[in-house]
Design a protein around this motif. Structure first.
Motif, mmCIF file in Angstrom:
data_model
loop_
_atom_site.group_PDB
_atom_site.id
_atom_site.type_symbol
_atom_site.label_atom_id
_atom_site.label_comp_id
_atom_site.label_asym_id
_atom_site.label_seq_id
_atom_site.Cartn_x
_atom_site.Cartn_y
_atom_site.Cartn_z
ATOM 1 N N ILE A 237 0.906 -1.215 0.166
ATOM 2 C CA ILE A 237 0.110 0.032 0.069
ATOM 3 C C ILE A 237 0.965 1.162 -0.106
ATOM 4 O O ILE A 237 1.740 1.341 0.766
ATOM 5 C CB ILE A 237 -0.878 0.140 1.197
ATOM 6 C CG1 ILE A 237 -1.930 -1.065 1.237
ATOM 7 C CG2 ILE A 237 -1.643 1.359 1.384
ATOM 8 C CD1 ILE A 237 -3.175 -1.044 0.013
ATOM 9 N N SER A 239 1.067 4.495 1.312
ATOM 10 C CA SER A 239 0.511 5.129 2.353
ATOM 11 C C SER A 239 -0.106 6.585 2.089
ATOM 12 O O SER A 239 -0.862 7.149 2.399
ATOM 13 C CB SER A 239 0.916 5.004 3.573
ATOM 14 O OG SER A 239 1.126 3.761 3.938
ATOM 15 N N GLU A 241 -0.094 8.214 -0.919
ATOM 16 C CA GLU A 241 -1.277 8.413 -1.989
ATOM 17 C C GLU A 241 -2.692 7.687 -1.497
ATOM 18 O O GLU A 241 -3.722 7.937 -2.224
ATOM 19 C CB GLU A 241 -0.720 8.013 -3.272
ATOM 20 C CG GLU A 241 0.368 8.668 -3.760
ATOM 21 C CD GLU A 241 1.708 8.176 -3.203
ATOM 22 O OE1 GLU A 241 1.638 7.328 -2.549
ATOM 23 O OE2 GLU A 241 2.810 8.868 -3.675
ATOM 24 N N LYS A 242 -2.452 6.755 -0.654
ATOM 25 C CA LYS A 242 -3.625 5.804 -0.035
ATOM 26 C C LYS A 242 -4.204 5.009 -1.453
ATOM 27 O O LYS A 242 -5.283 5.195 -1.674
ATOM 28 C CB LYS A 242 -4.651 6.917 0.431
ATOM 29 C CG LYS A 242 -4.364 7.396 1.590
ATOM 30 C CD LYS A 242 -5.499 8.058 2.504
ATOM 31 C CE LYS A 242 -5.232 8.811 3.646
ATOM 32 N NZ LYS A 242 -6.283 9.320 4.261
ATOM 33 N N TYR A 264 -7.580 -3.678 0.182
ATOM 34 C CA TYR A 264 -7.796 -2.470 0.019
ATOM 35 C C TYR A 264 -9.169 -2.259 -0.471
ATOM 36 O O TYR A 264 -9.726 -3.062 -1.525
ATOM 37 C CB TYR A 264 -6.890 -1.806 -1.050
ATOM 38 C CG TYR A 264 -6.955 -0.309 -1.366
ATOM 39 C CD1 TYR A 264 -6.430 0.452 -0.769
ATOM 40 C CD2 TYR A 264 -7.864 -0.192 -2.645
ATOM 41 C CE1 TYR A 264 -6.675 1.862 -1.063
ATOM 42 C CE2 TYR A 264 -8.025 1.202 -3.025
ATOM 43 C CZ TYR A 264 -7.475 2.257 -2.126
ATOM 44 O OH TYR A 264 -7.558 3.589 -2.317
ATOM 45 N N ARG A 304 -11.157 5.737 1.407
ATOM 46 C CA ARG A 304 -10.168 4.648 1.015
ATOM 47 C C ARG A 304 -9.659 4.028 2.534
ATOM 48 O O ARG A 304 -8.989 4.796 3.368
ATOM 49 C CB ARG A 304 -8.981 5.247 0.185
ATOM 50 C CG ARG A 304 -9.247 5.612 -1.097
ATOM 51 C CD ARG A 304 -8.116 6.584 -1.903
ATOM 52 N NE ARG A 304 -7.932 7.725 -1.211
ATOM 53 C CZ ARG A 304 -7.250 8.809 -1.879
ATOM 54 N NH1 ARG A 304 -6.665 8.494 -2.928
ATOM 55 N NH2 ARG A 304 -7.221 10.056 -1.269
ATOM 56 N N SER A 305 -9.784 2.847 2.483
ATOM 57 C CA SER A 305 -9.226 1.983 3.857
ATOM 58 C C SER A 305 -8.939 0.647 3.485
ATOM 59 O O SER A 305 -8.794 0.376 2.277
ATOM 60 C CB SER A 305 -10.439 1.946 4.550
ATOM 61 O OG SER A 305 -11.616 1.006 3.941
ATOM 62 N N TRP A 306 -8.128 0.047 4.374
ATOM 63 C CA TRP A 306 -7.525 -1.240 3.855
ATOM 64 C C TRP A 306 -7.175 -2.108 5.164
ATOM 65 O O TRP A 306 -7.064 -1.290 6.412
ATOM 66 C CB TRP A 306 -5.977 -1.086 3.303
ATOM 67 C CG TRP A 306 -5.130 -0.197 3.934
ATOM 68 C CD1 TRP A 306 -4.173 -0.641 4.739
ATOM 69 C CD2 TRP A 306 -4.822 1.159 3.553
ATOM 70 N NE1 TRP A 306 -3.269 0.499 5.065
ATOM 71 C CE2 TRP A 306 -3.659 1.560 4.340
ATOM 72 C CE3 TRP A 306 -5.459 2.008 2.833
ATOM 73 C CZ2 TRP A 306 -3.308 3.039 4.255
ATOM 74 C CZ3 TRP A 306 -4.921 3.626 2.747
ATOM 75 C CH2 TRP A 306 -3.947 3.607 3.468
#
Length: 340
Positions: A237, A239, A241-242, A264, A304-306
């Motif tokens: 990932i 981070s 730029e997400k 993601y 945006r999450s992961w």
């Protein structure tokens, strides 16, 4: 006392038959517009949804409003007006919600059946031989048709208007279906004077049973206010730029145990909505892990999450999937990969 039937001006009488075929198109367009405006012009989207709901309010109060109209004007409302209004409300409801459910449906799951049912119901609302024939003759089928329209519209509208979570709107949709069923029951009873007590006992039991099925089947109902913009299973990932790295469809057991995997998702939601979602990791259909994350709506690129999972079973080989679920079990999407 009987009154003469109210007649529209000649120009309106000529326009109504020409406008009727375009009502489903206008309903679908308003639904698509609301879907696009949900997190861009939330205020305008709310007014569109309120206008659609106003049709149902009018439908529920039709008898009262018709009597009030007759009292004030000494004219009776033409029967065709009531028939067209009911049909239009059904068309507006089904075609309005279709864009929402089309984009939020996980098509490789049972959700496709529910969305397909909505599409068929919308199509049947514009086929007059079915709508004016089959539905008119079978009141029980009309009640179920009513209930499906109310259920889908409630699921779609409440997160937009009141920023309710999908779980809260699902509860409200079940209550709305029960309420509409109770309100339409007197007319149903009146149309079946030949029914015996055993029939009514069966009908009384059928309603709560149907509502229970709707509740337990929520996994197969798309969350109309939440949809995936982007998703990936990846080993990295970015981070800052997400954003996810390269998507992974197959991974070796050795790499899995040494580096782990990221799941993601960028999830779109209405402005102001806050909700907890769950990343549920499954191996061969068995739940291995369940990780909660809070999301916030209103972001054009999606929230945006992961999750980064490092702990895997010693024997991790097989088919894996990560289901993204709402707090009450509605599926937002699913990500699949294989461990060799």
């Amino acid at each position: 006392m009987s009154f003469p039937v109210f007649s529209f001006p000649p120009i309106i009488q000529r326009l109504l038959p020409k406008l009727e075929p375009w009502l489903p198109v206008l309903a679908f367009a308003s639904g698509a517009a609301s879907f696009i405006l949900v997190d861009r012009q939330a205020g305008l989207a709310k007014w569109i949804v309120i206008a659609v709901l106003a049709g149902w309010i009018w439908l529920l109060l039709e008898n009262v409003l018709s009597k009030l109209f007759t009292r004030l004007t000494h004219r009776e409302v033409p029967p065709v007006v009531g028939r067209l209004a009911v049909q239009w409300v059904h068309q507006e409801s089904f075609f309005f919600v279709l864009p929402f459910f089309y984009f939020t449906t996980t098509w490789n799951s049972g959700q496709a059946v529910f969305t397909g049912l909505l599409a068929i119901a919308g199509l049947l609302s514009i086929i007059d031989p079915f709508y004016l024939g089959t539905l008119a003759r079978r009141k029980w089928l009309l009640m179920m048709y009513h209930g499906l329209a109310v259920f889908a519209l409630t699921l779609t509208s409440l997160p937009i208007i009141f920023e309710m979570t999908t779980g809260e709107s699902y509860y409200a949709a079940i209550i709305a279906v029960a309420t509409v069923s109770v309100l339409t029951l007197p007319g149903f009873i009146k149309s079946h004077p030949e029914w015996q007590r055993s029939h009514w006992m069966a009908a009384t039991v059928a309603l709560p049973l149907l509502l229970a099925i709707v509740w337990w089947g929520r996994y197969w109902v798309p969350p109309a206010g939440l949809w995936l913009e982007k998703s990936a299973i990846t080993t990295q990932i970015y981070s800052a730029e997400k954003l996810p790295g390269n998507r992974v469809e197959t991974v070796s057991a050795e790499d899995l145990h040494s580096e782990g995997l990221y799941a993601y998702a960028a999830i779109r939601a209405p402005l102001g909505l806050r909700e907890t979602i769950y990343y549920v990791w499954l191996q061969e259909g068995e739940v291995i892990d369940r990780i909660p994350l809070a999301i916030e709506g209103g972001r054009e690129e999606g929230y945006r999450s992961w999750t980064h999972k490092l702990a895997f079973p010693e024997d991790a080989a097989g088919e894996w999937e990560v289901q993204l679920l709402t707090e009450h079990g509605q599926m937002i999407g699913v990500l699949k990969f294989e461990v060799e």
